[in-house]
Structure formats: structure tokens, C-alpha cells
Design an enzyme around this catalytic site. Structure first.
Site, PDB file in Angstrom:
ATOM      1  N   VAL A 129      26.606 -30.688  -6.748  1.00 38.44           N
ATOM      2  CA  VAL A 129      27.256 -30.515  -5.450  1.00 38.44           C
ATOM      3  C   VAL A 129      26.694 -29.261  -4.798  1.00 38.44           C
ATOM      4  CG1 VAL A 129      29.441 -30.276  -4.233  1.00 38.44           C
ATOM      5  CG2 VAL A 129      29.333 -31.635  -6.338  1.00 38.44           C
ATOM      6  N   ASP A 166      40.444 -40.984 -13.077  1.00 40.51           N
ATOM      7  CA  ASP A 166      39.888 -39.705 -13.543  1.00 40.51           C
ATOM      8  C   ASP A 166      40.649 -38.540 -12.911  1.00 40.51           C
ATOM      9  OD1 ASP A 166      38.247 -38.105 -15.064  1.00 40.51           O
ATOM     10  OD2 ASP A 166      36.595 -38.096 -13.620  1.00 40.51           O
ATOM     11  N   TYR A 218      27.529 -36.660 -13.273  1.00 39.27           N
ATOM     12  CA  TYR A 218      26.700 -37.614 -12.544  1.00 39.27           C
ATOM     13  C   TYR A 218      26.030 -37.024 -11.317  1.00 39.27           C
ATOM     14  CZ  TYR A 218      29.014 -41.054 -15.472  1.00 39.27           C
ATOM     15  OH  TYR A 218      29.485 -41.763 -16.540  1.00 39.27           O
ATOM     16  N   GLY A 219      26.108 -35.736 -11.091  1.00 42.14           N
ATOM     17  CA  GLY A 219      25.458 -35.194  -9.917  1.00 42.14           C
ATOM     18  C   GLY A 219      25.711 -33.711  -9.739  1.00 42.14           C
TER      19      GLY A 219
END
Length: 979
Positions: A648, A762, A645-646
Site C-alpha cells: 500500500v 477477515d 497480497y500487496g
């Protein structure tokens, strides 16, 4: 630098526009919440967004900011204004001036208005000709002007500084604070105070005192209108510390340096006027100095921030420092609104989450309460019926004993059934005599039966008292809690019906209506008829002996068995009637709650899916606005990680972080992802600081992502940056002692999240970060959510997902399951996928076999205690998984053993040398996790653990990695390998 002032105003208006949108969306959301009547007993909109808070927010968002110039006199204010505009707009002269508003215009123009609303028709000297400096006549205030309804001289000038809606207000010498506080001019003030060439007068001090009282949180910039505040020979006015500090080439105040200011300060002498100003201002509380003012007063001459927010500029030649002060004031307004809105959002969200917890509890516990009440009442009813059957013989004996005692009492002493008076009748009073005999007989009979009923009731009540203690306490409280919100005046309540059941024994009584008694009475009546006096016989006397004889005859005619059956029948009828009433009342109560629970479920779904995510998104936007105003957008360095989702990135210090940061950049493609991200942010930011959770420093919504071409904004989440994750740590090589300590840290972090009502969902190697000392912290709370807000969505990493996750009905025990799989990797000492999972080509096959009980295999070097802990954690039944508080002692015992220098293989060899049987392993802390009090389901029965035989896995020559790389589904392999 002053020319850049307009840029600060432009930035302010841009941020203010966003805050207006957030406020409008907040009001729309609260209106929708109020319309659905989630909280019927309160006006939820006024509770969450109070009128006082709304008025403060509206004042800042609606009124434009303006620089407000106060000062000692007109000369000082005019000098400051002319310095700011770099032009002689105001004449340098004394006088009583009116309010002056200076703003941008394409050409110079002057007009006179009343309260900035109505233009006053008046001939102004400045409009008669082209001017560069305003006429003194236009500036002078009339003597009869109302201070509460001031006239304002509006001046339009073509100055670049005034573009972007920058405006400057010059105040009159008296009454300015009152006009501003009344909101007549409707501006957000940025206060400048112009100092002249003499100490502050009493009027000046009174004006500043009033300003401080009216605007306690607004800073003031004090500016000297002279070129310098230095004159001759004032050494004696300085302390030794001040003289020493003046002689230093630089002076550090926190992070500020006055190296530039020292060039303008006479190193040997300091202005007496400056010290006087400083003392006067400090006495009013603007400086917020400590007790020792003498030591710190010099720092106020550097033009930088000290303690509070007010500033002092000791020379108009340093006027460029107004940019920093103005920027701070505008930021303060924006941050204030952002914080107020964020408080509204977080308070609303917290209220909704707590209500969701209450709704979830009500949905779970109300049917159980009704079921419990029905079950316990049935048990009570059956017990009472059984009691009557069991006690019938005992009651028969009791009745017989009471009858015998009463006979004995009548024969041995003066009976209480006597009356002192006697009655005699003549021969002609036959009818009266028969009625009197019948009444006397019935009276004796009732007295006997009432005494007998009391004795029987005492016996039944004694038996019922035990049942009252067994059934009534919890059952009665349960019914009262159910009936608390149940208003039904027309029917009997279940709690009242329960009282009737328990009072049945008290209502048992023997009357002359009983069948056996009627028969006895008729028999006795026939006997009395035979003894009627004949005409030739003497008149009878109803004395004590007659009554005694009648009582004994009645007692002889009573049949204890028949009376016992009559009592049992009466008791059963009363209990059955009360039982039917209870069932009817409980059914009515259940019907009431059936509709109520349906509405509760609808409300909970609306909160979970709609209102809470919307409020979380607003909270994200409001707090992000505060962060970006205070700290700006973080600079993204090199990429250090990439997830589903992204991305870093690394980042330097930001937001007051003590060290480097990590920036997670996420671009939500739709509203669902926005809501998920907002809930993640709220859950993460609402967690108090904990040493086992990575701290979230802040967030920024970057609207410039994609060049601002209409694409979705990027959300930047800034956290502390650690050295590496557990995946890289295990690959690089960690000692057994370091790994077991990491396991303890992970359990502490999960346990802390659960204590906050959150579920991580998670837990995996990539989401455990290690610091320089290899201590672990949990990160990436993307799936972390309050337990009551879980909607049953299937989230997580396949290898670590508990079987019940696929059904959509799960709780916080899924984190215990995931830790069990994580602990397998920790004990294995490598990051290779378990062989039991490598053989599957897709998630569906993996999940199907996990539901059937497939788990990672036991490796050769696994200690029995560690393996038992894994098996307990990944148990298929959630209630069989141990509590985190019970896991910690097991891990600590393993760590203690590791600290003693015993490796896993050495310990297995030592146990085999001593000949310990498998039964002795039950004494270990890990095996004690099978005890019910260490498991989530305390009612679960303990089962004997069977020691599984070790399975040695022989891997094929073709490694699964090569197989997946060569197959047509490499992406699936990457997903399964992403722990």
C-alpha cells in the site's frame, strides 16, 4: 501543442486495442455460458449483450477517429485546415467543394475515390506537377454528384501531425451530416466548426441544427478563422456584469482561468461579431447555458469547457487549444465503450450471482421440502388411521341412533319411504309378484342405507376438517411448488393423491354389497318366502303399510357394530390406497429432483469457480480502462503498509477524491489470484457508499509493471486514505469510550456488508481503519465475497478464524466470531496475543485446540457484560452466536455507561458493594443474547449460562516474543501476530 495531437491518437489506438481484446473475451465467455444452457428459457448472449449495444461498441472499436471540419464557407474551412497543418494545403477561396480526406503519405499525392472504396479514374491537376497547394479544380464538386454516394478527394501529405493514422475530413457545404450518419465513410467524428468573418446564415444554422439532432452527445469545437474577433465600439451590446468581468485581470470558471485569453481581448470593447456568434450558437443548444445567458456568455470566449463539452476559440492564433478538445473527444469514445462493456460485465455477473443464490437455495430447500411433504403426509395418514379406530365406537352409536330415529319416524307419521300407488296380483302372477317384492324391498333398503351413509359421512367430514386445517395448507403449497417444474402426464401427482386422501370420508357409503347387509337381506328374503301367498289365499297388495312394515323389518335386521366395522374397513382401504399413490408420486418426484439437483450443483460450481471469476476479471479490466482514460495512472508515494497480497502506497488526490488516497498495488501471480482479486474488486465496488466502509475510488491495470517485459500486470486499487488502523490506534492509546465506539462502528460495517449479501471473512485489527476522529471503517475486502459464491475455501487470519472455517462449510456467522475476538482486543486495550494462543507453535495446534473450545482468557478488568458478549460471539456452534442487530444494543448500553463516567473496575466495585448476585446479571442486555430470538438458530434451546470463575494467568519470566524470536520458526510468529 498541435504537433502533439498525433500522440493523443496513438494513445487512443493503444487503448482501443485493449478494449477490442476485452470485447472478444466477453463474447467468448458469453458463448461458453450460452453453450452450457444455464438459462434454458432465454438467449442469454442476446439478453446480456444486446445487438444494439454490440453495434455501438463495434462502431467505436472498428471505425477510426477523424477530425471532421465543418464551417460557414470554404474559405473558413481552408483557413482552419492550413492553420492545423501549418501549411497552405488548401487554397483560400470560395466555392462548392467535394469531400476532402487528408492523411499521411511519404510524398504528396492526390486521388479521387468513391466512398473511400473505389478509385475513380480522373485526371487531377494536382498530380501534373509538384504542388504545395491543391488545385481549385480538383476540389470543386461536380453538379450532378449523388450526395448519398459522394466522391472523396484523398490527399496524402508528408506532415508529422498526420502520422499515427491521424486524418482530417473537410466537408462540403451541404449534406455532410447525412453522409456521416449513414456510416458511408465509417469514421468516428471529432467535430470542428470554422467560423468566417460574418454571422451565421440560415443555411449554416440549419446545418448546425441538423448536426445537433443527429449527434446530440458529440461536442463541437467552434473556431474563429480570423486572427481576432475584436472590432470597434460595441460597449452597448454588453451587460454590466460582462463589462465588469472583462475588466478583471483573471476570471475563474470552476478550475479554469482565462488569464492568457485576456491578453488578446480588448478590455474596453468586445467584438459584436463574437457576441452574435455566441447568441446564435447558444440558441441551438450547444452551449447548454442557464436562463441568464447574458451573465455567462463571456465564459465561452475563454476556450475552456463550459457546462457541456463544446468549446469556442475566439482566434485562430489560439489553435493549440484543439489538443485539449480532441483529447476529450477521444477519451469520451473510449470511456463510452468501457462503460458499455462494464455494464455488460456487471449485469452478467449480477445475474450469475443472483442465480447462484437461487441455486444454493434450491439445493438446500428442495430436499427439505420433499422431506417435509413425506413427514407431514405420514402424520396425516397415521392421524386418519387413528381417527378411524377412535371414532369406531362413536360411529356405532351414531348408526344406532340414526336407526332408532328412523324407526320412530316410520311409526309416528307418514313415511317418505311410501309410494301412493298400490299393486295387486292375481293368483297366476306368482313370478311377477316375487320380482316386484324383491325390487320394492331393495329400493327401500337403498333409500335407508343412503340416508344412513349421509349421517355417518357428516360425522367423519367434521372430524377431517380439523385435520385439513392442520396438515393441508402448507403441505399443499409445498407440493405445488415442487410440481411446478415437474411434467409427468402418465402418473398421478402427489398433490392429487393428497386430495384423494382427504376426500376418503366423502366417498364412504353403505351399499347392499356389504357383508352384513347381504346377510341381512338373505335372512329377510327367507322370511318373505315363508309369507308367499298360497293358491287358495287372496292376492297381496304392496301398499304404504306394507312398505312401512318392510322398512321397519330392515332397520331391525341392521347391526350397528357390524356396519361400523364395514365403514372403518372401507375408509382404511381408501386411505391406504391414496397413501400408497402419494408415496409413489413423491418418490417419482424425488427421483426427478435428484438428477436436477445434481445438474444444479454442477452449474453452481461452474458459476462460482469459472464463469463468475472470468466475468469479474473482465469487469475489472473494463472499469480500469475507464478510470485510466479519465484520470491516468496514480502516482505512488511512500509505502504505508504491506500485506500478504500487496503493498500500500500513499497517493495525492486522484479520481475526484476529496483528500489523499491510498493505492494498493497487487501483482497476481496466476489466474486464481487474478480471479480472487477481481471478485474482491467487484464486491467492493458494488457496495453502495457507507460511512463504515472505506470507499473504493477506482482501479488501474498497469501493464508497464516490470518494464513491460512479459511479467504479470500490476493492479492498482485506489481507496480513501485514513490516518491509521486499529492496531496502531490501540498501541498509541485510546480511551475506553473511543474503543467502544469503534466496536459499534465495526458492527455497523459488518451488518451493512451482510445486508448486501457479502461476508468479509477477515475481520481483524489491521482491517479496521480510523479517521482523524477515531471513527472506524472496514477495509481490505480481499476475502469479501457474496455468501452464495463461497466455495468453502479456508481464508482469514488464524486467531480470528471460526472453527467451522476449517471444515469448509460456513456462513456469515464467521464474521460474528471474528468480531468476538476483535472485541477482546478492544476491551483488553493492548495488541498482545492472548496467552491462550501464545503457547502454540503452529497453526495446526492452534486450530485443533480452537475446535476443542479454546478461547482467549478473561482478563481482570473485563466487565461481566463485555465478557458475556465475547463468549456469545465466539460460540462454537454457529447457530448460538447472536445476530448483529442484537449486539448493537448491548454495545450502545456499554457506551452509555462509559459516557456517564463509570469505568469497568468502578462498575464491578459498585455491584459488589450492592451485593448483587450472579443471577441478577441475567437482566443485562448481553445476557439477553442467549434468547433464541437473538440468535441465528431460532430453534436452538436456551441453556443456562454458568459463570466461569476468573482465571488469573501468571506469565512466565521468558516472554513468548523472545521465545519465538529465538526459535527456528520466526515467520510463523509473524503470521500469527499479523492480526
Amino acid at each position: 501543442m498541435v504537433s502533439k495531437l498525433r500522440l493523443e491518437f496513438r494513445k487512443y489506438y493503444r487503448y482501443r486495442k485493449k478494449l477490442r481484446c476485452i470485447l472478444k473475451e466477453t463474447q467468448r465467455t458469453l458463448d461458453a455460458i450460452a453453450a452450457e444452457n444455464f438459462f434454458p428459457d432465454e438467449n442469454i448472449k442476446e439478453v446480456l449483450l444486446t445487438p444494439f449495444i454490440l453495434s455501438r461498441i463495434s462502431h467505436i472499436l472498428e471505425d477510426p477517429p477523424a477530425i471532421v471540419i465543418l464551417g460557414q464557407d470554404s474559405r473558413a474551412k481552408a483557413t482552419l485546415v492550413n492553420t492545423l497543418l501549418s501549411s497552405a494545403i488548401l487554397p483560400i477561396c470560395s466555392g462548392s467543394w467535394r469531400w476532402i480526406r487528408i492523411s499521411y503519405g511519404e510524398r504528396n499525392h492526390v486521388s479521387l475515390t468513391l466512398n473511400l472504396e473505389y478509385e475513380v479514374v480522373e485526371r487531377l491537376q494536382s498530380n501534373e506537377k509538384i504542388w504545395h497547394t491543391l488545385s481549385v479544380e480538383d476540389l470543386t464538386r461536380s453538379e450532378n454528384e449523388d450526395l448519398n454516394c459522394p466522391t472523396v478527394l484523398e490527399v496524402k501529405v508528408d506532415k508529422a501531425l498526420l502520422k499515427d493514422d491521424v486524418q482530417i475530413f473537410v466537408t462540403p457545404n451541404h449534406g455532410a451530416t447525412k453522409v456521416l450518419s449513414n456510416g458511408i465513410l465509417k469514421v468516428l467524428p471529432v467535430f470542428f466548426y470554422a467560423l468566417g468573418d460574418e454571422p451565421l446564415s440560415e443555411e449554416n444554422l440549419e446545418e448546425l441544427r441538423d448536426l445537433k439532432e443527429t449527434y446530440p452527445d458529440c461536442p463541437v469545437l467552434f473556431v474563429s478563422s480570423t486572427k481576432n474577433v475584436l472590432i470597434d465600439s460595441t460597449d452597448t451590446e454588453l451587460t454590466e456584469s460582462e463589462q465588469h468581468r472583462l475588466q478583471e485581470p483573471t476570471y475563474q470558471n470552476g478550475t479554469s482561468s482565462i488569464e492568457n485569453d485576456v491578453e488578446d481581448i480588448d478590455i474596453e470593447k468586445m467584438n459584436l461579431l463574437g457576441v452574435t456568434w455566441l447568441n446564435q450558437i447558444a440558441s441551438l443548444g450547444f452551449l447548454r447555458m442557464e436562463e441568464s445567458v447574458e451573465v455567462d456568455q463571456l465564459s465561452w470566449l475563454d476556450g475552456k469547457d463550459y457546462g457541456g463539452s463544446s468549446h469556442f476559440i475566439n482566434s485562430r492564433q489560439k489553435i493549440d487549444q484543439v489538443l485539449e478538445f480532441t483529447e476529450g473527444c477521444l477519451q469520451n469514445y473510449l470511456v463510452t465503450v468501457s462503460n458499455l462493456l462494464n455494464d455488460v460485465h456487471t449485469t452478467s455477473l449480477r445475474k450469475f450471482i443472483l442465480s447462484a443464490f437461487d441455486m444454493a437455495r434450491e439445493l438446500q430447500i428442495t430436499p427439505r421440502r420433499i422431506q417435509y411433504a413425506r413427514r407431514k403426509e405420514n402424520e396425516l395418514y397415521n392421524s386418519l388411521m387413528k381417527l378411524v379406530s377412535e371414532k369406531q365406537e362413536e360411529v356405532t352409536n351414531l348408526i344406532q341412533n340414526v336407526i332408532d330415529d328412523m324407526k320412530t319416524d316410520l311409526n309416528e307419521k307418514e313415511s317418505k319411504y311410501h309410494e301412493e300407488s298400490t299393486t295387486s296380483f292375481d293368483r297366476g302372477d306368482r313370478n311377477e309378484w316375487c320380482d316386484t317384492v324383491r325390487a320394492a324391498t331393495l329400493k327401500v333398503q337403498r333409500l335407508l342405507l343412503s340416508t344412513l351413509s349421509e349421517e355417518v359421512a357428516k360425522q367423519l367430514v367434521t372430524s377431517l376438517d380439523c385435520m385439513r386445517e392442520t396438515f393441508v395448507g402448507t403441505l399443499h403449497r409445498c407440493l405445488l411448488s415442487l410440481e411446478k417444474s415437474y411434467d409427468q402426464d402418465t402418473s398421478l401427482l402427489a398433490s392429487d393423491a393428497l386430495k384423494q386422501i382427504l376426500s376418503a370420508a366423502y366417498n364412504v357409503e353403505l351399499t347392499d354389497n356389504s357383508t352384513s347387509l347381504v346377510q341381512s337381506f338373505l335372512e329377510r328374503l327367507r322370511q318373505l318366502m315363508r309369507t308367499l301367498p298360497l293358491p287358495w289365499s287372496s292376492s297381496p297388495v304392496l301398499d304404504a303399510s306394507w312398505r312401512r312394515r318392510v322398512a321397519i323389518d330392515i332397520l331391525n335386521s341392521l347391526n350397528s357394530a357390524r356396519l361400523s366395522r364395514a365403514i372403518a374397513t372401507q375408509f382404511r382401504d381408501k386411505v391406504k390406497s391414496s397413501h400408497d399413490s402419494f408415496q409413489s408420486a413423491l418418490q417419482s418426484l424425488e427421483n426427478h429432483y435428484s438428477g436436477k439437483l445434481e445438474r444444479t450443483e454442477e452449474h453452481r460450481v461452474a458459476i462460482r469457480r469459472l464463469h463468475a471469476p472470468r466475468l469479474a476479471r473482465l469487469a475489472l479490466e473494463s472499469t480500469s480502462m475507464s478510470d485510466v482514460v479519465k484520470y491516468g495512472i496514480p502516482r505512488q508515494g511512500k509505502e504505508i503498509g504491506r500485506g500478504q497480497y500487496g503493498v500500500v502506497f500513499s497517493c495525492d488526490k486522484w479520481g475526484g477524491a476529496p483528500g489523499p488516497c491510498a493505492v494498493k498495488s497487487v501483482v497476481p501471480p496466476d489466474d486464481k489470484h487474478w480471479n480472487d482479486l477481481a471478485m474482491e474488486f467487484y464486491s467492493t465496488r458494488s457496495i453502495p457508499d457507507h460511512k463504515r466502509i472505506v470507499k473504493l475510488r477506482g482501479s488501474v491495470v498497469d501493464d508497464s509493471y516490470g518494464g513491460g517485459c512479459g511479467l504479470s500486470a500490476a493492479v492498482l486499487l485506489v481507496t480513501d486514505r485514513l490516518s491509521r488502523d486499529l492496531y496502531c490506534g490501540i498501541r498509541a492509546g485510546l480511551t475506553w469510550l473511543e474503543r467502544i465506539q469503534i466496536a459499534i462502528d465495526v458492527v455497523e460495517g459488518i451488518r451493512y456488508l451482510h445486508s448486501q449479501g457479502l461476508v468479509h471473512r477477515d475481520i481483524k485489527l489491521k482491517n479496521v481503519l480510523l479517521d482523524t476522529e477515531n471513527r472506524a471503517k472496514l477495509t481490505d475486502l480481499g476475502f469479501c465475497i457474496p455468501e452464495a459464491m463461497m466455495s468453502g475455501s479456508i481464508v482469514g487470519t488464524p486467531v480470528h478464524m471460526a472453527p467451522e472455517l476449517l471444515s469448509g462449510h460456513y456462513d456469515s456467522s464467521v464474521d460474528v466470531y471474528a468480531f468476538g475476538v476483535l472485541f477482546w482486543y478492544i476491551c483488553a486495550g493492548n495488541v498482545r496475543l492472548p496467552f491462550a494462543f501464545e503457547q502454540f507453535h503452529n497453526k495446526k495446534q492452534l486450530w485443533t485446540n480452537v475446535r476443542k473450545g479454546l478461547r482467549p482468557e478473561r482478563l481482570d478488568h473485563f466487565d461481566a457484560e463485555c465478557w458475556t458478549l465475547m463468549e456469545q460471539c465466539w460460540a462454537g456452534e454457529p447457530s448460538r452466536r447472536p445476530l448483529l442487530g442484537a449486539i448493537l444494543p448491548v454495545l450502545e448500553s456499554i457506551r452509555h455507561r462509559a459516557e456517564q463516567g463509570k469505568s469497568e473496575k468502578e462498575l464491578d466495585f459498585f455491584k459488589s458493594r450492592e451485593g448483587r448476585s450472579s443471577s441478577s446479571l441475567t437482566k443485562s442486555p448481553a445476557l439477553s443474547l442467549t434468547e433464541p430470538f437473538n440468535q441465528r438458530g431460532v430453534t436452538a434451546e436456551t441453556r443456562a449460562l454458568k459463570k466461569r470463575p476468573r482465571r488469573f494467568v501468571k506469565h512466565p519470566v521468558l516472554h513468548m516474543t523472545n521465545f519465538f524470536h529465538a526459535s527456528t520458526c520466526p515467520n510463523l510468529y509473524i503470521q500469527m501476530r499479523e492480526f
